[in-house]
Design an enzyme around this catalytic site. Sequence first.
Site, mmCIF file in Angstrom:
data_model
loop_
_atom_site.group_PDB
_atom_site.id
_atom_site.type_symbol
_atom_site.label_atom_id
_atom_site.label_comp_id
_atom_site.label_asym_id
_atom_site.label_seq_id
_atom_site.Cartn_x
_atom_site.Cartn_y
_atom_site.Cartn_z
ATOM 1 N N TYR A 173 -5.048 -59.335 -47.529
ATOM 2 C CA TYR A 173 -3.889 -58.898 -46.758
ATOM 3 C C TYR A 173 -2.579 -59.476 -47.287
ATOM 4 O O TYR A 173 -1.521 -58.884 -47.105
ATOM 5 C CB TYR A 173 -4.039 -59.317 -45.291
ATOM 6 N N LYS A 226 -19.188 -62.777 -49.538
ATOM 7 C CA LYS A 226 -19.797 -61.915 -50.565
ATOM 8 C C LYS A 226 -19.941 -62.778 -51.814
ATOM 9 O O LYS A 226 -19.390 -62.480 -52.879
ATOM 10 C CB LYS A 226 -18.896 -60.679 -50.780
ATOM 11 N N ASP A 252 -22.475 -57.448 -46.328
ATOM 12 C CA ASP A 252 -23.171 -56.163 -46.139
ATOM 13 C C ASP A 252 -24.381 -56.353 -45.227
ATOM 14 O O ASP A 252 -24.650 -55.538 -44.339
ATOM 15 C CB ASP A 252 -23.556 -55.528 -47.492
ATOM 16 N N ASP A 254 -11.800 -58.143 -40.234
ATOM 17 C CA ASP A 254 -11.201 -56.920 -39.700
ATOM 18 C C ASP A 254 -12.288 -55.870 -39.473
ATOM 19 O O ASP A 254 -12.384 -55.259 -38.405
ATOM 20 C CB ASP A 254 -10.152 -56.395 -40.691
ATOM 21 N N ASP A 295 -14.408 -54.738 -35.642
ATOM 22 C CA ASP A 295 -14.467 -53.382 -35.078
ATOM 23 C C ASP A 295 -15.914 -52.976 -34.828
ATOM 24 O O ASP A 295 -16.240 -52.365 -33.806
ATOM 25 C CB ASP A 295 -13.837 -52.355 -36.043
HETATM 26 C C1 IPM Z 1 -6.407 -55.608 -36.509
HETATM 27 C C2 IPM Z 1 -5.696 -54.401 -37.055
HETATM 28 C C3 IPM Z 1 -4.657 -54.859 -38.064
HETATM 29 C C4 IPM Z 1 -5.376 -55.603 -39.164
HETATM 30 C C5 IPM Z 1 -3.771 -53.737 -38.632
HETATM 31 C C6 IPM Z 1 -3.047 -53.015 -37.515
HETATM 32 C C7 IPM Z 1 -2.840 -54.214 -39.688
HETATM 33 O O1 IPM Z 1 -6.615 -53.522 -37.610
HETATM 34 O O2 IPM Z 1 -5.719 -56.471 -35.920
HETATM 35 O O3 IPM Z 1 -7.614 -55.701 -36.668
HETATM 36 O O4 IPM Z 1 -5.916 -54.969 -40.086
HETATM 37 O O5 IPM Z 1 -5.433 -56.828 -39.113
HETATM 38 MG MG MG Z 2 -8.640 -54.072 -37.330
#
Ligand code: IPM
Ligand code: MG
Length: 360
Positions: free
Chosen positions: A146, A195, A227, A251, A255
């Site tokens: 990032y 990884k 993975d 990240d 999710d």
């Molecule tokens: C998160 C989001 C952010 C990230 C985006 C909006 C830049 O996906 O906070 O997980 O990737 O960190």
């Molecule tokens: Mg995210």
Amino acid sequence: MNFKVAVIAGDGIGPEITREAQKVLDRVSEKFGHTFTYTDVLMGGASIDVHAVPLTEEAIAAARASDAVLMGSIGGNTSTSPWYKLPPNLRPEAGLLALRKALNLFANLRPAYLYEELKAACPLRDEIIGDGFDMMIMRELTGGLYFGERRTVEENGVLKAIDTLTYDENEIRRIAVRGFDIAMKRRKKVTSVDKANVLDSSRLWRKVVEEVARDYPEVTYEHMLVDNCAMQLVKDPKQFDVILTENMFGDILSDEASMVTGSIGMLSSASLNDTKFGLYEPSHGSAPDIAGQDIANPIATILSAAMMLRFSFDLDQEADAVEAAVKQVLKDGYRTVDIMSEGKTLVGTSRMGDLIVERI
Ligand code: IPM
Ligand code: MG
């Protein structure tokens, strides 16, 4: 006590959900005798519309001058919003990344917890769910891909894009220490995800995590390739307590972990630095497609406010009260549309906020 809270409502559903979290904080102040003073701060698309940049120096200063930041969500529809015609460093997300960096918010805590009442929303089979699961994703938030050098160049008529994944040992150590500290307050298990079969940054990650682990003899720890971790999260999520990982892996895995709980609309997060200061936001995005319809689930933001009470203000009893109210509202059968199931009562964003307030 008196606390200063910077509020970044942001874009999409952001204003609706932060409004509900503020209602909850106001109820906490009334019941427990604290004062929360709010300062509205613009970031993301909301800031672009006014200042032509996603984050101003004044916004950073306002966040810094507060005890904590409560945030909704930022960003719009990436294929239709005019914000995405801007260069990448001027888009909404760049504001969030700049704020994380400016405030040194390197430790991102994303709890993924399956509520007993929401088992029906979990996409996994019953035998996998078992008694449910409760994990904490500890994501490094100010390093890695990032924030590494990036550019796009043209070489001999061929476009080439370069992103760099960099970590130094100090960046790894400080997040690892946080991860092990948190594990000590939980079930004392750390799964460090990397990884290392491919990446140098992961091999350094592993080495430093091993050093840190020596200071925590009570904590069981293991290394897992990313993975494999992605697979284990749906195969056997119960095995995880604290998942410790770098920025990009965190990240993606957070999710995935959130979906396993049934709804991303339930998951809170905290982004912390070395002080008591923190930024608290739901793990989900701005959902521009449902913005302004009073149907978004405000619970992730309300639970983020509870994390703020706990981590930045040391108000454990108050945080417990908010979390208990959320559980109770689910037990009483109220659901927003994302977690709706047969026989339950469907409510909108603001009604959900009111119902939680009534239970504090
Ligand atoms: C998160 C989001 C952010 C990230 C985006 C909006 C830049 O996906 O906070 O997980 O990737 O960190
Ligand atoms: Mg995210």
